[in-house]
Design a protein around this motif. Structure first.
Motif, short mmCIF file in Angstrom:
data_model
loop_
_atom_site.label_atom_id
_atom_site.label_comp_id
_atom_site.label_asym_id
_atom_site.label_seq_id
_atom_site.Cartn_x
_atom_site.Cartn_y
_atom_site.Cartn_z
N UNK A 78 0.77 -1.10 -0.06
CA UNK A 78 0.01 -0.03 0.03
C UNK A 78 0.86 1.22 0.10
N UNK A 79 0.70 2.01 -1.21
CA UNK A 79 1.68 3.09 -1.18
C UNK A 79 1.01 4.51 -0.71
N UNK A 80 -0.14 4.71 -1.16
CA UNK A 80 -1.04 5.93 -1.24
C UNK A 80 -0.30 7.10 -0.78
N UNK A 81 0.42 7.47 -2.16
CA UNK A 81 1.53 8.71 -2.57
C UNK A 81 1.26 9.18 -3.69
N UNK A 82 1.60 10.46 -3.90
CA UNK A 82 1.58 11.12 -5.19
C UNK A 82 3.03 10.81 -5.71
N UNK A 83 3.04 10.27 -6.98
CA UNK A 83 4.49 10.15 -7.48
C UNK A 83 4.59 11.15 -8.35
N UNK A 84 5.66 12.16 -8.22
CA UNK A 84 5.73 13.26 -8.91
C UNK A 84 6.34 13.09 -10.39
N UNK A 85 6.31 13.68 -11.22
CA UNK A 85 6.64 13.51 -12.66
C UNK A 85 8.26 13.78 -12.57
N UNK A 86 9.16 12.66 -13.17
CA UNK A 86 10.45 12.77 -13.09
C UNK A 86 11.21 12.56 -11.87
N UNK A 87 10.44 11.99 -10.86
CA UNK A 87 10.96 11.66 -9.64
C UNK A 87 10.85 10.17 -9.52
N UNK A 88 11.85 9.52 -8.82
CA UNK A 88 11.66 7.97 -8.33
C UNK A 88 11.28 8.05 -6.83
N UNK A 89 10.58 7.09 -6.71
CA UNK A 89 9.54 6.48 -5.68
C UNK A 89 10.85 6.16 -4.41
N UNK A 90 10.42 5.98 -3.11
CA UNK A 90 11.30 5.51 -2.29
C UNK A 90 11.50 4.06 -2.48
N UNK A 91 12.45 3.17 -2.09
CA UNK A 91 12.48 1.86 -2.49
C UNK A 91 11.45 0.98 -1.58
N UNK A 92 11.03 -0.09 -2.33
CA UNK A 92 9.97 -0.74 -1.53
C UNK A 92 10.65 -2.36 -1.29
N UNK A 93 10.90 -2.88 -0.10
CA UNK A 93 11.51 -3.98 -0.02
C UNK A 93 10.38 -5.08 -0.16
N UNK A 94 10.88 -6.12 -0.91
CA UNK A 94 9.82 -7.41 -1.08
C UNK A 94 10.38 -8.57 0.06
N UNK A 95 9.19 -9.31 0.57
CA UNK A 95 9.22 -10.08 1.51
C UNK A 95 10.06 -11.52 1.11
N UNK A 96 10.61 -12.09 2.11
CA UNK A 96 11.27 -13.36 1.86
C UNK A 96 12.67 -13.34 0.87
N UNK A 97 13.34 -12.18 0.96
CA UNK A 97 14.59 -12.13 0.07
C UNK A 97 14.60 -12.10 -1.23
N UNK A 98 15.49 -12.64 -1.93
CA UNK A 98 15.45 -12.30 -3.47
C UNK A 98 14.19 -13.11 -4.04
N UNK A 99 13.61 -12.52 -4.83
CA UNK A 99 12.57 -13.01 -5.59
C UNK A 99 12.46 -12.86 -7.05
N UNK A 100 11.97 -13.79 -7.80
CA UNK A 100 11.72 -13.72 -9.32
C UNK A 100 10.44 -12.91 -9.21
N UNK A 101 10.25 -11.75 -10.20
CA UNK A 101 9.06 -11.08 -10.37
C UNK A 101 8.34 -11.32 -11.62
N UNK A 102 7.26 -11.72 -11.65
CA UNK A 102 6.40 -12.11 -12.88
C UNK A 102 5.70 -10.96 -13.18
N UNK A 103 4.82 -10.26 -12.51
CA UNK A 103 4.37 -9.14 -12.97
C UNK A 103 4.08 -8.20 -11.89
N UNK A 104 3.91 -6.76 -12.18
CA UNK A 104 3.56 -6.03 -11.11
C UNK A 104 2.12 -5.28 -11.54
N UNK A 105 1.21 -5.35 -10.57
CA UNK A 105 -0.28 -4.98 -10.86
C UNK A 105 -0.30 -3.55 -10.22
N UNK A 106 -0.73 -2.51 -10.86
CA UNK A 106 -0.81 -1.08 -10.07
C UNK A 106 -2.20 -0.68 -10.18
N UNK A 107 -2.68 -0.12 -8.99
CA UNK A 107 -3.77 0.64 -8.59
C UNK A 107 -3.50 1.94 -8.45
#
Length: 127
Positions: A78-107
């Motif tokens: 849950x991010x609930x933040x405005x992401x400004x144009x040209x800026x990078x978000x804060x990093x988000x840690x994935x649980x359980x260590x190194x993971x292969x990512x299949x897809x990221x669904x954005x709301x």
């Protein structure tokens, strides 16, 4: 004074090296008509434990993301933040260590200002 300048220069250089650890995992032009999109990530990109986003063209308000892993499990952030144009978000840690990512669904929802669409790029980092 010379030591302070050297220390400052070393800090800037080390930040540049850290920035190189981030790998582009995928990108998506998101439409403000749907407000839900998916970034597909190839398993060949490797395993990651941290992700971050960069938004271009227009700001968006990211409600949440769901990261779906190669083994079928998922993690909702849950991010609930405005992401400004040209800026990078804060990093988000994935649980359980190194993971292969299949897809990221954005709301997300439209943020005031900018174009009719935004470009979202997702980056991953290994520990």
């Amino acid at each position: 004074m010379k030591k302070l300048l050297t220390l400052a220069l070393m800090s800037v250089l080390s930040f540049g090296v850290m920035a190189d650890d981030w790998k582009k995992l995928g990108e998506r032009r998101v439409s403000f008509q749907s407000e839900q999109d998916v970034i597909h990530v190839s398993g060949f990109k490797g395993k990651y434990d941290t992700i971050a986003f960069k938004v271009d063209r227009a700001p968006i308000f990211m409600k949440k993301i769901r990261v779906v892993f190669g083994n079928g499990k998922s993690q909702t952030i849950h991010i609930n933040k405005r992401l400004h144009r040209g800026k990078r978000s804060l990093p988000f840690r994935l649980l359980d260590g190194d993971r292969i990512i299949n897809k990221i669904e954005m709301d997300y929802k439209t943020a005031v200002g900018g174009h009719k669409y935004a470009e979202v790029t997702v980056y991953g980092k290994r520990s």
